[in-house]
Enzyme design. Structure first.
Site, short mmCIF file in Angstrom:
data_model
loop_
_atom_site.label_atom_id
_atom_site.label_comp_id
_atom_site.label_asym_id
_atom_site.label_seq_id
_atom_site.Cartn_x
_atom_site.Cartn_y
_atom_site.Cartn_z
N HIS A 199 0.59 -0.51 -0.13
CA HIS A 199 0.99 -0.69 -1.52
C HIS A 199 2.42 -0.22 -1.75
O HIS A 199 3.22 -0.89 -2.42
CB HIS A 199 0.01 0.07 -2.42
CG HIS A 199 0.37 0.05 -3.86
ND1 HIS A 199 0.89 1.14 -4.51
CD2 HIS A 199 0.30 -0.94 -4.80
CE1 HIS A 199 1.12 0.84 -5.78
NE2 HIS A 199 0.77 -0.41 -5.98
N GLU A 234 4.82 -2.72 -0.28
CA GLU A 234 4.85 -3.93 -1.11
C GLU A 234 5.82 -3.73 -2.27
O GLU A 234 6.63 -4.61 -2.58
CB GLU A 234 3.44 -4.23 -1.61
CG GLU A 234 3.35 -5.31 -2.66
CD GLU A 234 2.60 -4.86 -3.90
OE1 GLU A 234 3.22 -4.84 -4.99
OE2 GLU A 234 1.41 -4.54 -3.79
N HIS A 235 5.76 -2.57 -2.92
CA HIS A 235 6.72 -2.26 -3.98
C HIS A 235 8.16 -2.26 -3.44
O HIS A 235 9.06 -2.80 -4.06
CB HIS A 235 6.42 -0.87 -4.56
CG HIS A 235 5.38 -0.87 -5.63
ND1 HIS A 235 5.52 -0.18 -6.82
CD2 HIS A 235 4.16 -1.45 -5.68
CE1 HIS A 235 4.44 -0.36 -7.56
NE2 HIS A 235 3.59 -1.11 -6.89
#
Length: 419
Positions: free
Chosen positions: A47, A50-51
């Site tokens: 996550h 991904e950011h």
């Protein structure tokens, strides 16, 4: 539908779903890697990275990425799951080439600037805090951790505060290098497309990528158990679940119909009995969540402290009622909901893109709507009773937060289910 799937020499697949009657296109990059592939010390890395992909490349800084996308009225986003990560843009048909170029840039050429990494660490910690303040979100993380303890599949997608604070940039990038590779990546587009031009552009942008996947994945080990947090909340939040079925399990479609019949809409058994007839909860729903090698079947509800003593026995009674073959009228309603949802989704290029990407990662092929409809229609009353017994007689998992003085312990709930 006009679906075409080709592969580049490096193993990356290109999938297109041509819908010439629309004026838009959705373009995505789907990777078969997510939270369950992370080591414990890097929980939340998928996550976080991904950011970070949107924070700047060698060609564009973060502002330029946002401005180029929005200058043509497009929308760009990404999402991380337990087994997949996706990056996508929805745009007008004439901007498909630009959308693909920006996606390739952020996916392959992000610089992961150390200063940006530290700033994003703070953003993720704020996101974690926001989730912790939202009990109907955090209860599902606690539920998964209890159902799949001490394993990556049970850990939260966002990670926890400790792993985010201590996560090293270099170790996170090393993990990404082994998780992201052409062999487990698909570039997908759905909408009004020039398919030959799109395929040529993908080959130009992604053809030289040569990473090799090195994923670590342990089999799902459902354990079940109980989590309670008698927190200072106005309402009690409760998830009661059972071992479900995997995405490739022959009972997958029966489990989906069962979840819809029990708690998939306002006509469902749980909604009618718990909310409409008894007024014990504002919301109640059932879900059949599946992974590659296992799954979870759960019921969520939020209720007041005074209502808990009546709600749980009523819920158990409805679950036990699923052991008998349901009336045909109920089955027809549940199937109609599923078919309608499927057919309505075909009007969205985003939904078509998402389905195509997910199906290729799971099954290695497209699954046309006609095939899905046939599988749903093939589910019988006897199938539903059999699958209900298979699932609901498994060891339960209970996660609850809020005023819980009137909530029975899991052992008593299990006894009632087995009675």
């Amino acid at each position: 539908m006009s679906v075409r799937i080709v592969a580049l020499p490096n193993g990356l697949r290109i999938a297109t779903d041509s819908v010439p009657q629309v004026q838009t296109a959705s373009v995505g990059v789907y990777v078969g890697a997510g939270t369950r592939h992370e080591p414990e010390a890097l929980n939340g890395a998928a996550h976080m990275l991904e950011h970070m992909a949107f924070k700047g490349t060698a060609r564009r800084d973060a502002r330029a990425i946002a401005e180029e996308v929005e200058a043509v009225g497009a929308f760009m986003n990404a999402h991380t799951g337990r087994e997949q990560t996706a990056y996508y843009v929805k745009c007008l048909k004439e901007d498909t080439g630009l959308a693909l170029d920006i996606l390739a840039d952020v996916f392959l050429h992000s610089v992961f600037d150390p200063a940006e990494f530290e700033r994003e660490r703070g953003v993720i910690l704020q996101e974690l805090g926001q989730v912790e303040d939202t009990p109907d979100d955090v209860i599902f993380d606690r539920f998964h951790e209890t159902a799949f303890p001490d394993q990556a599949l049970g850990r939260p997608v966002l990670g926890d505060a400790e792993t985010i604070r201590t996560m090293g940039r270099e170790k996170a990038l090393t993990w990404r290098g082994g998780a992201y590779a052409p062999a487990n990546t698909i570039v997908v587009a759905a909408g009004n497309l020039d398919v030959p031009a799109f395929e040529a552009d993908v080959a130009k942008l992604f053809g030289a990528w040569s990473a090799r996947a090195a994923l670590t994945e342990t089999p799902a080990r459902y354990a079940g158990g109980e989590f309670r947090d008698d927190g200072d909340l106005e309402q009690a939040h409760l998830v009661l679940g059972f071992p479900g079925v995997g995405l490739r399990d022959p009972d997958y479609w029966a489990a989906q119909v069962l979840a819809t019949l029990l708690g998939g809409g306002m006509s469902s058994r749980l909604f009618q009995e718990i909310r409409e007839k008894r007024g014990l909860a504002y919301s109640i729903s059932a879900h059949a969540s599946s992974y590659m090698d296992g799954g979870i079947f759960d019921v969520y509800t939020g209720t007041g402290e005074a209502e808990m003593a009546e709600l749980v026995p009523a819920l158990i009674a409805e679950l036990r009622g699923a052991f008998a073959p349901p009336p045909e009228a109920e089955i027809r309603r549940a199937k109609a909901q599923m078919r309608a949802g499927l057919l309505m989704s075909l009007e969205s290029t985003n939904a078509r893109m998402d389905a195509l990407g997910a199906n290729l990662l799971v099954y290695g092929r497209d699954m046309p709507p006609e095939e899905v409809s046939r599988k749903v229609e093939a589910v019988t009353a006897e199938d539903l009773a059999r699958v209900a017994a298979r699932i609901l007689k498994g060891r339960p998992t209970l996660a609850a937060m809020g005023p819980l003085a009137k909530l029975d312990p899991l052992a008593k709930i299990a006894e009632r289910l087995a009675a």
